[in-house]
Scaffold this motif. Structure first.
Motif, short mmCIF file in Angstrom:
data_model
loop_
_atom_site.label_atom_id
_atom_site.label_comp_id
_atom_site.label_asym_id
_atom_site.label_seq_id
_atom_site.Cartn_x
_atom_site.Cartn_y
_atom_site.Cartn_z
N GLY A 287 0.78 -1.23 0.00
CA GLY A 287 0.00 0.00 0.00
C GLY A 287 0.81 1.27 0.00
N GLU A 288 2.14 1.18 -0.11
CA GLU A 288 2.98 2.38 -0.08
C GLU A 288 3.05 3.03 -1.46
OE1 GLU A 288 4.13 3.96 2.34
OE2 GLU A 288 3.82 2.54 3.98
N THR A 289 3.02 4.35 -1.47
CA THR A 289 3.06 5.12 -2.71
C THR A 289 4.33 5.93 -2.87
OG1 THR A 289 0.65 5.31 -2.65
CG2 THR A 289 1.82 6.81 -4.11
N ALA A 290 4.75 6.61 -1.81
CA ALA A 290 5.88 7.53 -1.91
C ALA A 290 7.18 6.86 -2.34
CB ALA A 290 6.08 8.25 -0.57
N PRO A 291 7.58 5.70 -1.77
CA PRO A 291 8.84 5.10 -2.22
C PRO A 291 8.82 4.71 -3.70
CG PRO A 291 8.13 4.13 -0.14
CD PRO A 291 6.99 4.94 -0.66
N VAL A 292 7.69 4.17 -4.18
CA VAL A 292 7.59 3.78 -5.59
C VAL A 292 7.67 5.00 -6.49
CG1 VAL A 292 6.18 2.56 -7.28
CG2 VAL A 292 6.20 1.80 -4.90
N LEU A 293 7.04 6.09 -6.09
CA LEU A 293 7.07 7.30 -6.89
C LEU A 293 8.47 7.89 -6.97
CD1 LEU A 293 5.46 9.47 -8.43
CD2 LEU A 293 5.06 10.60 -6.24
N LEU A 294 9.23 7.80 -5.87
CA LEU A 294 10.56 8.39 -5.84
C LEU A 294 11.59 7.59 -6.63
CD1 LEU A 294 10.93 9.62 -2.15
CD2 LEU A 294 10.92 11.02 -4.20
N VAL A 295 11.58 6.28 -6.49
CA VAL A 295 12.68 5.48 -7.04
C VAL A 295 12.29 4.62 -8.23
CG1 VAL A 295 13.81 5.42 -4.79
CG2 VAL A 295 12.27 3.58 -5.42
N ALA A 296 10.98 4.44 -8.48
CA ALA A 296 10.54 3.70 -9.66
C ALA A 296 9.94 4.60 -10.71
CB ALA A 296 9.54 2.60 -9.27
N GLY A 297 9.48 5.78 -10.30
CA GLY A 297 9.02 6.79 -11.24
C GLY A 297 7.62 6.60 -11.76
N GLY A 298 7.09 5.41 -11.67
CA GLY A 298 5.78 5.17 -12.25
C GLY A 298 5.87 5.05 -13.77
N GLY A 299 4.75 4.91 -14.40
CA GLY A 299 4.72 4.78 -15.85
C GLY A 299 3.40 4.23 -16.30
N ALA A 300 3.06 4.51 -17.57
CA ALA A 300 1.79 4.06 -18.11
C ALA A 300 1.92 2.79 -18.93
CB ALA A 300 1.18 5.15 -18.98
#
Length: 362
Positions: A287-300
């Motif tokens: 359920g964590e969002t911040a670590p994934v956003l910082l180091v994985a960047g997200g993507g479509a």
């Protein structure tokens, strides 16, 4: 010669003693609850001071007062106190369950709108604001890979650390481990993401990536493992301490080495509690969002390689869709949230069944 005649007086007949105390009828409590609800609704809505929540609160107070008065008049003061405290405990249980039931109902009612094949089989790549399609396949893949890698890293390390602290640790080193585990328990998720960003993404990964920072799902897994580790260590430590000492002593008396006693006796006994702690850690990581956003960047787009390029997750997908301006985004966000909860629930049930089967097999 005179004879004395002794007369026996008949003893008074004893009054029959009642073995059953007076008790309220079974329908008394529901009637009192119904009356309390009606009176509370009349007071709140009649004066216009609140809504349904205040009606429930006032009704609960009136119910406790009415139950105590009725029980005190029929059963006595001691039984009245017992009934009141029992009702208070049951009310606390209901109040604790109501938020959970509300969350589940909201997720199910709003999340079923996009429970279709398109949602689970496509990504958000090339999906515009006016396109009702688009799904979370890329986010589901990212969540499974990131949480899976983090679990593979954290669970052996956390269990071994707990075994050392409980079975072998003595002195300052063991105290230092416990201290840092307690400190890590309260670390915000953003801090773990910043740590992995500063160490792995900006320092280590450029060495093997032609000097470019390496945002990836593996970096997100490292950040999630930092969050999972204290939960696994602390829960495993507590479960190992609950294993009875005679089990260890019996194994030692039979000549079993200490390492084999831990492997064959201690760990199987504490396995259900260890599994529970591991699943709690997995649920938090998923359920964590911040670590994934910082180091994985997200993507479509779909990225099945966790060691290269950006990668999304279900929690990050929910965050992005909840802030999107498209009218189709809220439905995607609710369905993704329902998928995340269902995924954690399925993993928890599977882990519990596996732990129970292994324990019965022994």
């Amino acid at each position: 010669m005179s004879t004395t005649v002794t007369t026996h007086r008949p003893r008074p007949t004893a009054q029959p003693t009642t073995l059953r105390a007076r008790r309220l009828p079974r329908y008394a409590a529901p009637l009192i609850a119904l009356a309390a609800l009606l009176v509370a609704a009349g007071i709140v809505y009649g004066t216009g001071i609140g809504g349904p929540v205040l009606v429930v609160v006032v009704a609960a107070l009136l119910y406790l007062a009415g139950l105590f008065a009725a029980a005190n008049a029929v059963e006595g003061r001691r039984a009245a106190r017992n009934r009141t405290w029992s009702a208070l405990i049951h009310s606390a249980f209901v109040l604790a369950v109501l938020p959970l039931a509300s969350v589940v109902w909201t997720l199910v009612s709003k999340g079923v709108e996009r429970l279709d094949g398109n949602f689970f089989g496509t990504s958000m790549n090339n999906i515009g604001a006016r396109d009702p399609n688009g799904g979370a396949y890329h986010a589901i893949v990212g969540t499974l890979e990131q949480v899976g890698i983090a679990t593979l890293i954290t669970v052996p390390l956390g269990i071994l650390c707990a075994i050392y602290v409980v079975e072998y640790g003595r002195g300052r080193f063991s105290f230092a481990i416990r201290f840092f585990v307690d400190v890590m328990t309260g670390i915000p998720s953003i801090v773990s993401g910043l740590f992995v960003l500063a160490f792995w993404v900006l320092i280590v990964s450029p060495m093997v990536n032609d000097g470019r920072p390496g945002f990836s799902g593996f970096a997100a897994a490292l950040a999630l493992s930092v969050l999972m580790l204290p939960t696994v260590v602390r829960s495993t430590e507590e479960m190992l301490r609950l294993v009875p000492a005679p089990l260890r002593e019996g194994a030692y008396a039979l000549g079993v080495p200490k390492w084999k006693t831990i492997l064959r006796v201690v760990l199987p006994t504490a396995l259900p509690g260890i599994v529970t702690g591991v699943m709690l850690a997995i649920a938090r990581a998923a359920g964590e969002t911040a670590p994934v956003l910082l180091v994985a960047g997200g993507g479509a787009a779909i990225n099945v390689n966790p060691f290269e390029n950006n990668q999304s997750s279900l929690a990050l997908f929910v965050y992005q869709q909840a802030g999107d301006a498209s009218k189709y985004s809220p439905a995607r966000a609710w369905t993704a949230a329902l998928t995340l909860v269902a995924l954690v629930l399925v993993l928890t049930i599977a882990a519990k069944l596996l732990a129970r089967r292994n324990r019965l097999g022994r």
